[in-house]
Design a protein around this motif. Structure first.
Motif, PDB file in Angstrom:
ATOM      1  N   LEU A 258     -29.743 -67.778  -8.078  1.00  0.00           N
ATOM      2  CA  LEU A 258     -29.385 -69.590  -7.625  1.00  0.00           C
ATOM      3  C   LEU A 258     -29.606 -71.003  -8.316  1.00  0.00           C
ATOM      4  O   LEU A 258     -29.482 -71.615  -7.329  1.00  0.00           O
ATOM      5  CB  LEU A 258     -30.048 -69.742  -5.842  1.00  0.00           C
ATOM      6  CG  LEU A 258     -29.925 -68.788  -4.766  1.00  0.00           C
ATOM      7  CD1 LEU A 258     -31.604 -68.802  -4.105  1.00  0.00           C
ATOM      8  CD2 LEU A 258     -28.564 -69.184  -4.344  1.00  0.00           C
ATOM      9  N   SER A 259     -29.526 -70.446  -9.684  1.00  0.00           N
ATOM     10  CA  SER A 259     -30.277 -71.778 -10.370  1.00  0.00           C
ATOM     11  C   SER A 259     -29.093 -73.349 -10.206  1.00  0.00           C
ATOM     12  O   SER A 259     -29.449 -74.389 -10.021  1.00  0.00           O
ATOM     13  CB  SER A 259     -30.607 -71.752 -11.494  1.00  0.00           C
ATOM     14  OG  SER A 259     -29.006 -71.113 -12.115  1.00  0.00           O
ATOM     15  N   ASN A 260     -28.066 -72.890 -10.050  1.00  0.00           N
ATOM     16  CA  ASN A 260     -26.301 -74.147  -9.443  1.00  0.00           C
ATOM     17  C   ASN A 260     -26.744 -74.711  -8.258  1.00  0.00           C
ATOM     18  O   ASN A 260     -25.498 -75.532  -7.786  1.00  0.00           O
ATOM     19  CB  ASN A 260     -25.404 -73.103  -9.720  1.00  0.00           C
ATOM     20  CG  ASN A 260     -25.904 -73.145 -11.484  1.00  0.00           C
ATOM     21  OD1 ASN A 260     -26.594 -73.912 -12.011  1.00  0.00           O
ATOM     22  ND2 ASN A 260     -24.606 -72.812 -12.234  1.00  0.00           N
ATOM     23  N   VAL A 261     -27.484 -73.455  -7.445  1.00  0.00           N
ATOM     24  CA  VAL A 261     -26.752 -74.350  -5.444  1.00  0.00           C
ATOM     25  C   VAL A 261     -27.193 -76.082  -5.726  1.00  0.00           C
ATOM     26  O   VAL A 261     -28.846 -75.870  -6.030  1.00  0.00           O
ATOM     27  CB  VAL A 261     -27.488 -73.249  -5.073  1.00  0.00           C
ATOM     28  CG1 VAL A 261     -29.426 -73.500  -5.097  1.00  0.00           C
ATOM     29  CG2 VAL A 261     -27.364 -73.710  -3.225  1.00  0.00           C
ATOM     30  N   LEU A 262     -26.883 -76.576  -4.900  1.00  0.00           N
ATOM     31  CA  LEU A 262     -27.538 -77.716  -4.992  1.00  0.00           C
ATOM     32  C   LEU A 262     -28.044 -77.640  -3.207  1.00  0.00           C
ATOM     33  O   LEU A 262     -28.114 -76.666  -2.421  1.00  0.00           O
ATOM     34  CB  LEU A 262     -26.053 -78.556  -4.274  1.00  0.00           C
ATOM     35  CG  LEU A 262     -25.035 -79.339  -5.220  1.00  0.00           C
ATOM     36  CD1 LEU A 262     -23.862 -79.455  -4.588  1.00  0.00           C
ATOM     37  CD2 LEU A 262     -25.406 -80.012  -6.360  1.00  0.00           C
ATOM     38  N   ILE A 263     -29.370 -78.759  -3.506  1.00  0.00           N
ATOM     39  CA  ILE A 263     -30.464 -78.798  -1.933  1.00  0.00           C
ATOM     40  C   ILE A 263     -30.619 -80.343  -2.108  1.00  0.00           C
ATOM     41  O   ILE A 263     -31.069 -80.822  -2.826  1.00  0.00           O
ATOM     42  CB  ILE A 263     -31.889 -78.286  -2.558  1.00  0.00           C
ATOM     43  CG1 ILE A 263     -31.799 -76.800  -3.186  1.00  0.00           C
ATOM     44  CG2 ILE A 263     -32.333 -78.298  -1.603  1.00  0.00           C
ATOM     45  CD1 ILE A 263     -32.652 -75.895  -3.186  1.00  0.00           C
ATOM     46  N   ALA A 264     -30.541 -80.477  -0.757  1.00  0.00           N
ATOM     47  CA  ALA A 264     -30.574 -81.978  -0.526  1.00  0.00           C
ATOM     48  C   ALA A 264     -31.693 -82.337   1.086  1.00  0.00           C
ATOM     49  O   ALA A 264     -31.287 -81.242   2.123  1.00  0.00           O
ATOM     50  CB  ALA A 264     -29.179 -82.190   0.315  1.00  0.00           C
ATOM     51  N   PHE A 265     -32.795 -82.302   1.057  1.00  0.00           N
ATOM     52  CA  PHE A 265     -33.868 -82.282   2.166  1.00  0.00           C
ATOM     53  C   PHE A 265     -32.887 -84.071   3.292  1.00  0.00           C
ATOM     54  O   PHE A 265     -32.784 -84.767   2.800  1.00  0.00           O
ATOM     55  CB  PHE A 265     -34.766 -82.608   1.281  1.00  0.00           C
ATOM     56  CG  PHE A 265     -35.992 -81.947   1.137  1.00  0.00           C
ATOM     57  CD1 PHE A 265     -35.684 -81.114   1.369  1.00  0.00           C
ATOM     58  CD2 PHE A 265     -36.408 -82.714  -0.630  1.00  0.00           C
ATOM     59  CE1 PHE A 265     -36.729 -80.064   0.840  1.00  0.00           C
ATOM     60  CE2 PHE A 265     -36.996 -81.551  -1.209  1.00  0.00           C
ATOM     61  CZ  PHE A 265     -37.015 -80.555  -0.271  1.00  0.00           C
ATOM     62  N   LEU A 266     -32.820 -82.944   4.372  1.00  0.00           N
ATOM     63  CA  LEU A 266     -32.615 -84.544   5.361  1.00  0.00           C
ATOM     64  C   LEU A 266     -33.742 -83.989   6.791  1.00  0.00           C
ATOM     65  O   LEU A 266     -34.667 -83.585   7.334  1.00  0.00           O
ATOM     66  CB  LEU A 266     -31.593 -83.665   6.569  1.00  0.00           C
ATOM     67  CG  LEU A 266     -31.074 -84.333   7.632  1.00  0.00           C
ATOM     68  CD1 LEU A 266     -30.568 -85.598   6.982  1.00  0.00           C
ATOM     69  CD2 LEU A 266     -29.762 -83.066   8.364  1.00  0.00           C
ATOM     70  N   THR A 267     -34.268 -85.376   6.239  1.00  0.00           N
ATOM     71  CA  THR A 267     -35.897 -85.517   6.892  1.00  0.00           C
ATOM     72  C   THR A 267     -36.299 -87.203   7.463  1.00  0.00           C
ATOM     73  O   THR A 267     -35.677 -87.897   7.050  1.00  0.00           O
ATOM     74  CB  THR A 267     -37.340 -85.430   6.137  1.00  0.00           C
ATOM     75  OG1 THR A 267     -38.264 -85.640   6.478  1.00  0.00           O
ATOM     76  CG2 THR A 267     -37.057 -86.198   4.558  1.00  0.00           C
TER      77      THR A 267
ATOM     78  N   MET B  68     -26.143 -66.256  -1.162  1.00  0.00           N
ATOM     79  CA  MET B  68     -25.762 -67.217  -1.658  1.00  0.00           C
ATOM     80  C   MET B  68     -24.745 -68.527  -1.744  1.00  0.00           C
ATOM     81  O   MET B  68     -23.764 -68.660  -1.998  1.00  0.00           O
ATOM     82  CB  MET B  68     -24.740 -66.456  -2.836  1.00  0.00           C
ATOM     83  CG  MET B  68     -25.454 -64.904  -3.166  1.00  0.00           C
ATOM     84  SD  MET B  68     -26.945 -65.612  -4.089  1.00  0.00           S
ATOM     85  CE  MET B  68     -26.322 -66.277  -5.786  1.00  0.00           C
ATOM     86  N   PRO B  69     -25.540 -69.399  -0.891  1.00  0.00           N
ATOM     87  CA  PRO B  69     -24.557 -71.403  -0.788  1.00  0.00           C
ATOM     88  C   PRO B  69     -24.981 -71.444  -1.470  1.00  0.00           C
ATOM     89  O   PRO B  69     -25.094 -71.688  -2.805  1.00  0.00           O
ATOM     90  CB  PRO B  69     -25.481 -71.452   0.666  1.00  0.00           C
ATOM     91  CG  PRO B  69     -27.423 -71.266   0.441  1.00  0.00           C
ATOM     92  CD  PRO B  69     -27.134 -69.783  -0.315  1.00  0.00           C
ATOM     93  N   ASP B  70     -23.270 -72.470  -1.345  1.00  0.00           N
ATOM     94  CA  ASP B  70     -23.299 -73.138  -2.567  1.00  0.00           C
ATOM     95  C   ASP B  70     -24.104 -75.056  -2.024  1.00  0.00           C
ATOM     96  O   ASP B  70     -24.559 -75.588  -3.153  1.00  0.00           O
ATOM     97  CB  ASP B  70     -21.652 -73.684  -2.208  1.00  0.00           C
ATOM     98  CG  ASP B  70     -20.715 -72.981  -2.264  1.00  0.00           C
ATOM     99  OD1 ASP B  70     -20.561 -71.804  -3.543  1.00  0.00           O
ATOM    100  OD2 ASP B  70     -20.201 -72.399  -1.384  1.00  0.00           O
TER     101      ASP B  70
END
Length: 227
Positions: free
Chosen positions: A77-86, A49-51
């Motif tokens: 997990l609807s509010n978890v932030l997701i960032a792509f690092l690519t 359950m990460p932030d």
């Protein structure tokens, strides 16, 4: 949100990236969890359950785009932030990333200090969202920001996260003419670099999914923004 209580899931199939990024973020006081591919990322996200999730795009077993879409389907997990690092920097890849539900798209290589700065900015946005969660009712449309849900005539309209946030912004101030820079700042964050046509693409998709009449209801005389 205190750093020591903030958990970040790093996902990359390159051990060196996990080690370098993990070290720099742990030095800032964040809790770090790692995964080596998209499939493992989904499992770790459910368990930990990460932030914030920082994830590569090109990975074995399940790529980042598919993993992001799967994570967005998990209610808790609807509010978890997701960032792509690519390393993929093409405009169409960025648009695809946001369509998959990402909150940010960061291209490699990136200096550790700048990455830490972006992480802090993302987490500030999460805190602001938690403090300002609310439901709007405009023109018979219910827009639930906390659940990322739009309901019209008891019918739910599903939207990717960035399209929802763009629609929420427009609906929050009916009739307002938004400047392009203001939209990028409010929806993508002022540290995010996206292609020049990103807004245009999202607006076109919103019009297709929601319909021009609904847009006119929200904006009064139809949507427009200042170049």
């Amino acid at each position: 949100m205190k750093k020591k209580n903030t958990k970040i899931l790093l996902v990359d199939d390159e051990p060196d990236i996990l080690e370098i990024v993990g070290y720099n973020l742990s030095q800032e006081g964040y809790q770090i969890v790692t995964a080596a591919n998209g499939k493992e990322a989904v499992a770790k996200a459910k368990k930990e359950m990460p932030d914030l999730i920082i994830m590569d795009v090109m990975m074995p077993e399940m790529d980042g785009m598919e993993a992001c879409e799967n994570i967005r389907k998990i209610p808790e997990l609807s509010n978890v932030l997701i960032a792509f690092l690519t390393a993929r920097s093409e405009d169409y890849s960025q648009v695809a990333g946001f369509d998959a539900g990402a909150d940010d798209y960061i291209t490699k290589p990136i200096k550790p200090k700048l990455l830490v700065s972006k992480v802090k900015a993302l987490l500030r946005r999460l805190k602001e969202k938690e403090q300002n969660s609310e439901t709007l009712n405009v023109g018979g449309i219910e827009i639930n920001r906390e659940e990322y849900k739009i309901v019209k005539d008891n019918i739910e309209i599903a939207l990717p996260r960035k399209e929802f946030e763009l629609f929420y912004l427009l609906a929050s101030k009916p009739g307002k003419v938004f400047k392009r820079d203001e939209i990028l700042d409010k929806v993508w964050g002022n540290e995010v670099v996206v292609g020049g046509r990103t807004i245009d693409v999202h607006i076109r998709k919103l019009r297709e999914k929601i319909g021009e009449e609904l847009f006119k209801t929200i904006k009064g005389v139809g949507y427009k923004f200042e170049v």
